[in-house]
Design a protein around this motif. Structure first.
Motif, PDB file in Angstrom:
ATOM      1  N   TYR A  27       0.856  -1.193   0.000  1.00 41.68           N
ATOM      2  CA  TYR A  27       0.000   0.000   0.000  1.00 41.68           C
ATOM      3  C   TYR A  27       0.886   1.235   0.000  1.00 41.68           C
ATOM      4  O   TYR A  27       1.855   1.317   0.749  1.00 41.68           O
ATOM      5  CB  TYR A  27      -0.896   0.014   1.231  1.00 41.68           C
ATOM      6  CG  TYR A  27      -1.877  -1.135   1.265  1.00 41.68           C
ATOM      7  CD1 TYR A  27      -3.111  -1.031   0.645  1.00 41.68           C
ATOM      8  CD2 TYR A  27      -1.548  -2.331   1.891  1.00 41.68           C
ATOM      9  CE1 TYR A  27      -4.011  -2.083   0.657  1.00 41.68           C
ATOM     10  CE2 TYR A  27      -2.438  -3.388   1.922  1.00 41.68           C
ATOM     11  CZ  TYR A  27      -3.669  -3.259   1.305  1.00 41.68           C
ATOM     12  OH  TYR A  27      -4.550  -4.301   1.314  1.00 41.68           O
ATOM     13  N   ASP A  28       0.552   2.215  -0.849  1.00 44.24           N
ATOM     14  CA  ASP A  28       1.324   3.453  -0.862  1.00 44.24           C
ATOM     15  C   ASP A  28       0.702   4.450   0.118  1.00 44.24           C
ATOM     16  O   ASP A  28      -0.254   4.145   0.826  1.00 44.24           O
ATOM     17  CB  ASP A  28       1.443   4.018  -2.274  1.00 44.24           C
ATOM     18  CG  ASP A  28       0.127   4.467  -2.867  1.00 44.24           C
ATOM     19  OD1 ASP A  28      -0.894   4.391  -2.167  1.00 44.24           O
ATOM     20  OD2 ASP A  28       0.122   4.882  -4.035  1.00 44.24           O
ATOM     21  N   ARG A  30      -1.131   6.983  -0.370  1.00 42.76           N
ATOM     22  CA  ARG A  30      -2.511   7.366  -0.684  1.00 42.76           C
ATOM     23  C   ARG A  30      -3.501   6.252  -0.390  1.00 42.76           C
ATOM     24  O   ARG A  30      -4.705   6.442  -0.471  1.00 42.76           O
ATOM     25  CB  ARG A  30      -2.611   7.770  -2.151  1.00 42.76           C
ATOM     26  CG  ARG A  30      -1.741   8.987  -2.479  1.00 42.76           C
ATOM     27  CD  ARG A  30      -1.736   9.222  -3.949  1.00 42.76           C
ATOM     28  NE  ARG A  30      -1.014   8.111  -4.580  1.00 42.76           N
ATOM     29  CZ  ARG A  30      -0.912   7.924  -5.876  1.00 42.76           C
ATOM     30  NH1 ARG A  30      -1.488   8.760  -6.706  1.00 42.76           N
ATOM     31  NH2 ARG A  30      -0.233   6.908  -6.364  1.00 42.76           N
ATOM     32  N   TYR A  32      -3.503   3.252  -2.081  1.00 42.55           N
ATOM     33  CA  TYR A  32      -3.671   2.366  -3.234  1.00 42.55           C
ATOM     34  C   TYR A  32      -2.918   1.068  -3.015  1.00 42.55           C
ATOM     35  O   TYR A  32      -1.797   1.047  -2.517  1.00 42.55           O
ATOM     36  CB  TYR A  32      -3.177   3.040  -4.522  1.00 42.55           C
ATOM     37  CG  TYR A  32      -4.050   4.182  -4.963  1.00 42.55           C
ATOM     38  CD1 TYR A  32      -5.300   3.947  -5.525  1.00 42.55           C
ATOM     39  CD2 TYR A  32      -3.619   5.496  -4.830  1.00 42.55           C
ATOM     40  CE1 TYR A  32      -6.099   4.991  -5.935  1.00 42.55           C
ATOM     41  CE2 TYR A  32      -4.403   6.544  -5.236  1.00 42.55           C
ATOM     42  CZ  TYR A  32      -5.655   6.288  -5.784  1.00 42.55           C
ATOM     43  OH  TYR A  32      -6.448   7.332  -6.189  1.00 42.55           O
ATOM     44  N   LYS A  33      -3.533  -0.016  -3.407  1.00 42.31           N
ATOM     45  CA  LYS A  33      -2.932  -1.340  -3.229  1.00 42.31           C
ATOM     46  C   LYS A  33      -2.282  -1.780  -4.537  1.00 42.31           C
ATOM     47  O   LYS A  33      -2.873  -1.655  -5.608  1.00 42.31           O
ATOM     48  CB  LYS A  33      -4.006  -2.347  -2.825  1.00 42.31           C
ATOM     49  CG  LYS A  33      -3.506  -3.747  -2.613  1.00 42.31           C
ATOM     50  CD  LYS A  33      -4.647  -4.663  -2.208  1.00 42.31           C
ATOM     51  CE  LYS A  33      -4.189  -6.085  -2.053  1.00 42.31           C
ATOM     52  NZ  LYS A  33      -5.303  -6.964  -1.669  1.00 42.31           N
ATOM     53  N   SER A  34      -1.058  -2.292  -4.445  1.00 45.77           N
ATOM     54  CA  SER A  34      -0.344  -2.854  -5.593  1.00 45.77           C
ATOM     55  C   SER A  34       0.181  -4.226  -5.205  1.00 45.77           C
ATOM     56  O   SER A  34       0.389  -4.519  -4.029  1.00 45.77           O
ATOM     57  CB  SER A  34       0.832  -1.964  -5.999  1.00 45.77           C
ATOM     58  OG  SER A  34       0.393  -0.694  -6.361  1.00 45.77           O
TER      59      SER A  34
END
Length: 59
Positions: A27-28, A30, A32-34
């Protein structure tokens, strides 16, 4: 992990092993999940060690 037996003539010498890729979620800032791949898929050979019999001498 999958293993495929490898034979030389009639004797089993080892297994050909394939390992799937490994992914981790990240998770970054912001939120967002990658998904990151940390280990790629690979093949390897695992030999079978010779087992000593009851009357074999150990070196």
């Amino acid at each position: 992990m999958t293993g495929i037996p490898v034979y030389e003539g009639d004797t089993l010498t080892g297994h050909r092993v394939s390992l799937p890729p490994a992914y981790i979620p990240v998770y970054d800032a912001r939120g967002y999940k990658s998904l990151l791949m940390i280990l790629p898929a690979r093949m390897g050979f695992v030999p079978i060690d010779r087992q000593l019999g009851m009357f074999d001498d150990e070196d």
